[in-house]
Write a protein that holds these residues in place. Structure first.
Motif, PDB file in Angstrom:
ATOM      1  N   GLU A 162      20.283  35.540  30.703  1.00  0.00           N
ATOM      2  CA  GLU A 162      19.072  36.313  30.058  1.00  0.00           C
ATOM      3  C   GLU A 162      18.337  35.381  29.180  1.00  0.00           C
ATOM      4  O   GLU A 162      19.057  34.970  28.244  1.00  0.00           O
ATOM      5  CB  GLU A 162      19.525  37.499  29.276  1.00  0.00           C
ATOM      6  N   THR A 163      17.099  35.122  29.470  1.00  0.00           N
ATOM      7  CA  THR A 163      16.144  34.251  28.931  1.00  0.00           C
ATOM      8  C   THR A 163      15.095  34.758  28.106  1.00  0.00           C
ATOM      9  O   THR A 163      14.617  35.814  28.441  1.00  0.00           O
ATOM     10  CB  THR A 163      15.620  33.416  29.762  1.00  0.00           C
ATOM     11  N   LYS A 167      20.872  33.373  26.738  1.00  0.00           N
ATOM     12  CA  LYS A 167      22.292  33.630  26.564  1.00  0.00           C
ATOM     13  C   LYS A 167      23.209  33.838  27.953  1.00  0.00           C
ATOM     14  O   LYS A 167      22.501  34.341  29.201  1.00  0.00           O
ATOM     15  CB  LYS A 167      22.282  35.185  25.973  1.00  0.00           C
ATOM     16  N   THR A 168      24.186  33.513  28.098  1.00  0.00           N
ATOM     17  CA  THR A 168      25.309  33.389  29.369  1.00  0.00           C
ATOM     18  C   THR A 168      26.412  34.151  29.003  1.00  0.00           C
ATOM     19  O   THR A 168      27.467  33.887  28.565  1.00  0.00           O
ATOM     20  CB  THR A 168      25.450  31.927  29.652  1.00  0.00           C
ATOM     21  N   PRO A 169      26.262  35.483  29.142  1.00  0.00           N
ATOM     22  CA  PRO A 169      27.338  36.507  28.946  1.00  0.00           C
ATOM     23  C   PRO A 169      28.599  36.138  29.600  1.00  0.00           C
ATOM     24  O   PRO A 169      29.671  36.088  29.253  1.00  0.00           O
ATOM     25  CB  PRO A 169      26.889  37.827  29.151  1.00  0.00           C
ATOM     26  N   TRP A 170      28.169  35.592  31.048  1.00  0.00           N
ATOM     27  CA  TRP A 170      29.493  35.139  31.782  1.00  0.00           C
ATOM     28  C   TRP A 170      29.087  34.425  32.840  1.00  0.00           C
ATOM     29  O   TRP A 170      28.092  34.345  33.312  1.00  0.00           O
ATOM     30  CB  TRP A 170      30.263  36.453  32.209  1.00  0.00           C
ATOM     31  N   ILE A 198      22.168  28.853  24.960  1.00  0.00           N
ATOM     32  CA  ILE A 198      21.438  27.407  25.007  1.00  0.00           C
ATOM     33  C   ILE A 198      19.861  27.750  24.612  1.00  0.00           C
ATOM     34  O   ILE A 198      19.490  28.822  25.089  1.00  0.00           O
ATOM     35  CB  ILE A 198      21.422  26.890  26.675  1.00  0.00           C
ATOM     36  N   GLY A 199      19.493  26.823  23.757  1.00  0.00           N
ATOM     37  CA  GLY A 199      18.137  26.976  23.179  1.00  0.00           C
ATOM     38  C   GLY A 199      17.494  25.504  23.132  1.00  0.00           C
ATOM     39  O   GLY A 199      18.350  24.366  23.076  1.00  0.00           O
ATOM     40  N   PHE A 212      16.264  29.316  34.293  1.00  0.00           N
ATOM     41  CA  PHE A 212      17.193  29.279  33.361  1.00  0.00           C
ATOM     42  C   PHE A 212      16.587  29.109  31.988  1.00  0.00           C
ATOM     43  O   PHE A 212      16.905  29.889  30.864  1.00  0.00           O
ATOM     44  CB  PHE A 212      17.952  28.151  33.436  1.00  0.00           C
ATOM     45  N   ASP A 213      15.352  28.342  31.629  1.00  0.00           N
ATOM     46  CA  ASP A 213      14.577  28.026  30.573  1.00  0.00           C
ATOM     47  C   ASP A 213      13.487  28.869  30.366  1.00  0.00           C
ATOM     48  O   ASP A 213      12.599  28.619  29.609  1.00  0.00           O
ATOM     49  CB  ASP A 213      14.447  26.717  30.191  1.00  0.00           C
TER      50      ASP A 213
END
Length: 447
Positions: free
Chosen positions: A158-159, A119-122, A101-102, A207-208
């Protein structure tokens, strides 16, 4: 993903929806066939899995909770889940969601985060899903199934943030998040659904990459399309596609139609039987009450109390004379004449018309009655083929026909008695053709 590609994706989704909906019209009944109303879950498949892909955004279609990142980046997301359907309207699903997400904040201060990419690996979440269509009997197992879901899960992210042109990547984190999902499923076959949905996810504030803002939690969305497949025997329908109340209504309507058709057939049968009984009553009617049915009465409208012969005609008046009553003796020769008449007596099939080949032997019986002034009892019998009413009528008519023939040859009608017993006095088994032939007879008894 480029924003310019979104219209193309939207058109593809709409085209897919139209084609699958048209296909589903053909397979509507296949989603519920083989089940019984309110039957046990053993009749269904209760496990399913789904896969889908779509668009991940920092924002949402409602425009709130953007945190200043109004210039959005549309990125590809992907998800998979496995679900246990506990009832037609409710199930529990375990979901995996991944992607990135960006967003950009073009109005950010020089020291503030102007751009981020997470990034959301899982992720793993457990949600309760409610299928609203399966609680409304009016939808009658509709192919369109609206649903909502809410759950709780763990999101690994991971942001990477950009401040004044400098990028900084924070350590990977795993935090709780709350997914809320809504959408439509389209039952295109027994155990196969198209899944179109929109999911909002409340995540940790980091998250952001921005902390201490006006929102306690960050929010990102996931618009997706995919397929859901039921697990298990293909002979069973999927529980999530079944509306038990609608199935019950359909079953009741089908049974009502069946019972109504059976009732209508019974009414028609009763009317036909009534018509047969009325015909029989008309044939056996005796309007003048002289003891001879209208069908055989050659002298209708005889005055009441008048003595008549076998043809229904008045007998000559007898003078008062004193007669010596003689003892009547039936000889062996007399019996032979009667036995021969019985043996040779034949009627047209199903009728009381005496065949011509029987007339000669009946002539001899008539001469015997006239000569020796015998009395004669005629007893008509049939086999058990056909209805009881028909057999009683036929046996009576045949006995009456023999009587009428003898009277027409000069025999005294008052000395001849004609009775019909139908199939009630068999002399042989009706289980064989030979036995039934023996049972179809007219017995002569001299006295």
């Amino acid at each position: 993903m480029n924003v310019k590609n979104l219209p193309k994706i939207s058109m593809a989704l709409v085209a897919g929806l139209i084609s699958t909906t048209a296909f589903a019209q053909v397979n509507r009944e296949s989603t519920i066939e083989g089940t019984t109303p309110l039957g046990p879950t053993l009749e269904y498949r209760t496990w399913s899995f789904g896969v889908n892909a779509g668009v991940l955004n920092q924002s949402n279609i409602f425009g709130f909770n953007r945190g200043g990142f109004d210039k959005l980046e549309h990125n590809v997301g992907y998800s998979a889940y496995i679900k246990k359907q506990l009832s037609p309207s409710f199930g529990l699903k375990a979901q995996y969601l991944g992607g990135k997400i960006g967003g950009k904040n073009e109005n950010a201060a020089a020291t503030a985060v102007s751009e981020f990419e997470t990034k959301t690996p899982w992720s793993a979440a457990l949600s309760g899903e409610w299928t609203m269509a399966n609680t409304n009997w009016r939808l009658a197992n509709s192919i369109i199934k609206p649903y909502v879901a809410i759950g709780l899960g763990v999101l690994n992210f991971e942001t990477t943030t950009t401040v004044a042109g400098n990028k900084t990547t924070a350590d990977s984190k795993s935090k709780l998040y709350v997914p809320v999902d809504a959408g439509f499923k389209f039952a295109i076959a027994k155990g196969v659904n198209i899944d179109l949905g929109y999911q909002l996810n409340w995540a940790n504030q980091r998250f952001d990459g921005v902390t201490g803002g006006q929102y306690k939690n960050d929010l990102f969305s996931y618009a997706h399309a995919g397929l859901e497949f039921a697990i298990g025997s293909r002979q069973k329908p999927y529980l999530g596609n079944s509306n038990p109340v609608a199935t019950l209504v359909n079953d009741v309507n089908a049974k009502y139609d069946q019972i109504k058709a059976e009732r209508d057939a019974l009414i028609a049968s009763n009317k036909a039987l009534q018509n047969q009984m009325q015909t029989l009553s008309n044939e056996l009617a005796d309007d003048d009450g002289d003891g001879v049915a209208n069908k055989f009465d050659k002298c209708p409208n005889t005055p009441s109390g008048t003595k008549v012969d076998g043809a229904g005609c008045p007998l000559p008046e007898m003078k008062n004379e004193t007669k010596v009553i003689e003892k009547i003796v039936v000889t062996e020769e007399d019996k032979k004449v009667v036995d021969e008449a019985i043996k040779n007596l034949e009627f047209d099939l199903g009728k009381s018309t005496i065949r011509a080949r029987s007339h000669a032997s009946l002539d001899r019986v008539a001469a015997l009655l006239i000569e020796k002034n015998f009395s004669l009892k005629l007893a008509g019998h049939t086999d058990n083929t056909g209805s009881m009413q028909t057999n009683l009528r036929l046996s009576k008519e045949r006995a009456e026909a023999v009587k009428a023939f003898l009277v027409s040859k000069g025999a005294n009608a008052s000395r001849i008695e004609a009775t019909g017993y139908g199939p009630n006095q068999p002399i042989a088994s009706n289980a064989t053709a030979a036995g039934r032939q023996e049972n179809r007879r007219v017995e002569f008894t001299l006295y």
